[in-house]
Design an enzyme around this catalytic site. Structure first.
Site, PDB file in Angstrom:
ATOM      1  N   GLY A 234      -8.645   5.674  -5.549  1.00 51.34           N
ATOM      2  CA  GLY A 234      -7.827   6.138  -6.667  1.00 51.34           C
ATOM      3  C   GLY A 234      -6.500   5.414  -6.638  1.00 51.34           C
ATOM      4  O   GLY A 234      -6.409   4.273  -6.207  1.00 51.34           O
TER       5      GLY A 234
ATOM      6  N   ARG B 107       0.849  -1.183   0.000  1.00 54.58           N
ATOM      7  CA  ARG B 107       0.000   0.000   0.000  1.00 54.58           C
ATOM      8  C   ARG B 107       0.889   1.239   0.000  1.00 54.58           C
ATOM      9  O   ARG B 107       1.814   1.343   0.808  1.00 54.58           O
ATOM     10  CB  ARG B 107      -0.890   0.019   1.246  1.00 54.58           C
TER      11      ARG B 107
ATOM     12  N   CYS C 254      -3.148   1.297  -8.354  1.00 48.88           N
ATOM     13  CA  CYS C 254      -3.451  -0.133  -8.287  1.00 48.88           C
ATOM     14  C   CYS C 254      -4.916  -0.471  -8.540  1.00 48.88           C
ATOM     15  O   CYS C 254      -5.242  -1.164  -9.495  1.00 48.88           O
ATOM     16  CB  CYS C 254      -3.007  -0.697  -6.940  1.00 48.88           C
TER      17      CYS C 254
END
Length: 447
Positions: free
Chosen positions: A274, A165, A277
């Protein structure tokens, strides 16, 4: 182990730094000499907490960067971490990745030819870290083997998808929820297990490892992101319904999150997802599904809901004020806090909508301003150097990214002014980061 990482973008840089920190000897390869120079100076080309610290710690020691593929023949593992950008139809462009695979094969073959003492029977593991659809694996394997030529029989391709992330990539790599190894042999699996041993050991061995074939491994990555994107869109859809009923969607989400079949994560409704990924991966698997003759109706709906959230935010603004010719602040330009990435940021359609309404837009973000200038120049919108400066004189503010500093603005909204015909300035909060307060007309997107 000796590791070569081909590609020094977001994934490749994080991979290189974290593997070096795990005790491996890493060579990062990139075609951009500026990126290589920055890495060798201990600096990343991206904003990612903790990444520069790792680079500075290991550069000139167990980590180095180069534009050449010279390290590939002697590597125990070579990773391919090349971007797979989207085509117009949502499918992914494998051109850069297949070219890197072919050059990697050529480097393996050239290494054998250049060193007569090299063990020509030694097997070489090449691991795809890039995000590719299952049909793409065969293309990459073919390019690798074509480059390797006569050495192709001792080159094996594996896949090892990433689940990082942005904003917490270093921590995610060092403390993974799972490791997925897609291989065609026990030898390749064992080599990947050895590579990740220090990371698993640091977690006291408590890291689930999924051992499967290369195509299934990459499908796991797409399924993972498609599921999370769909969960976000579902809670946003429910949130939109709650808003119509005058119900706080967050109170509803807190309750349903207590059900262990649902879970509390990704239930924060708002202006949508958004980044690089979720949008890209959902589009890619939708395109691949259609190519295979299947219509992914639920994923199509998830995208439609996500695309509609910025316009709902603007509709709430319209209900309070006509902003034509008025100053409107957009707080948050990055797609999420903790990163300077503006790819598919919800701020982009929000700003587009404000410009269509004739507003004078002023944007602010702690780290993403320069990247947003690639979408909107200083002639299109104004950029402020603080949230308070952006709010000063604005008749409305739209909160798009949930940076912590927006929750601590306190008196910052006092500098706003009411639009003509309005009793108070308007704040439309797309992330539930600002508290309701006297002196503003506050609208939560789904609460």
């Amino acid at each position: 182990m000796r590791v070569t990482v081909v590609g020094s973008g977001y994934v490749g840089t994080t991979l290189s730094a974290c593997l070096a920190d795990a005790g491996h000897d890493v060579t990062a390869v990139d075609i951009d000499p500026d990126v290589v120079a920055a890495l060798n100076d201990g600096r990343a080309a991206i904003h990612e907490p903790g990444l520069d610290d790792l680079l500075a710690k290991h550069v000139d020691g167990s980590l180095r960067a180069t534009t050449a593929y010279d390290s590939v023949p002697d590597a125990d593992v070579t990773f391919l971490a090349i971007g797979t950008p989207s085509n117009a139809d949502g499918s992914i462009d494998l051109g850069g990745l297949t070219a890197a695979a072919e050059m990697t094969g050529e480097a393996i073959a050239a290494g054998s030819d250049a060193d007569p003492d090299r063990d020509t029977a030694a097997r070489h593991l090449v691991v795809v870290k890039s995000t590719v659809t299952p049909p793409g694996v065969a293309e990459i394997r073919a390019a690798l083997r074509a480059g390797a030529g006569e050495a192709a029989d001792r080159v094996e391709l594996a896949t090892n998808p990433e689940f990082l992330r942005e904003g917490s990539a270093v921590d995610d790599f060092q403390h993974p929820d799972k490791l997925v190894f897609g291989t065609d042999s026990a030898w390749a699996t064992e080599r990947l297990e050895s590579l990740y041993d220090p990371i698993v050991a640091a977690a006291d061995g408590d890291v689930p490892i999924v051992r499967t074939d290369p195509e299934t491994a990459v499908m796991i990555k797409y399924a993972n992101n498609a599921f999370l994107a769909s969960k976000i869109s579902l809670v946003n859809d429910l949130g939109n319904i709650c808003k119509r009923f005058g119900i706080d969607a967050y109170e509803v989400a807190d309750a349903i999150g207590l059900d262990d079949r649902i879970g509390a994560k990704f239930l924060r409704s708002g202006v949508g997802y958004g980044g690089s990924c979720f949008p890209k991966d959902v589009d890619a698997i939708r395109a691949a599904a259609r190519e295979a003759g299947y219509e992914p109706a639920l994923l199509d709906a998830a995208v439609a809901v996500n695309d509609g959230q910025p316009e709902r935010m603007l509709d709430l603004l319209d209900a309070h004020a006509d902003v034509a010719g008025e100053r409107v602040a957009v707080l948050g330009l990055a797609f999420k806090p903790g990163t300077d990435d503006v790819r598919n940021s919800r701020a982009i359609p929000v700003i587009d909508g404000l410009l269509e309404r004739g507003a004078n837009v002023v944007g602010y973000d702690p780290v993403a301003t320069e990247n947003m200038r690639e979408h909107f120049s200083g002639e299109d919108i104004e950029y402020a150097d603080s949230a308070a400066a952006a709010l000063d004189g604005a008749v409305a503010a739209l909160v798009v990214t949930d940076w912590d500093e927006f929750a601590a603005l306190d008196d910052g909204f006092d500098a706003m002014t009411a639009a003509p015909g309005s009793a108070e300035p308007v704040v439309v909060d797309g992330r539930r980061i600002v508290e309701r307060r006297d002196g503003i007309a506050y609208e939560g997107l789904t609460w």
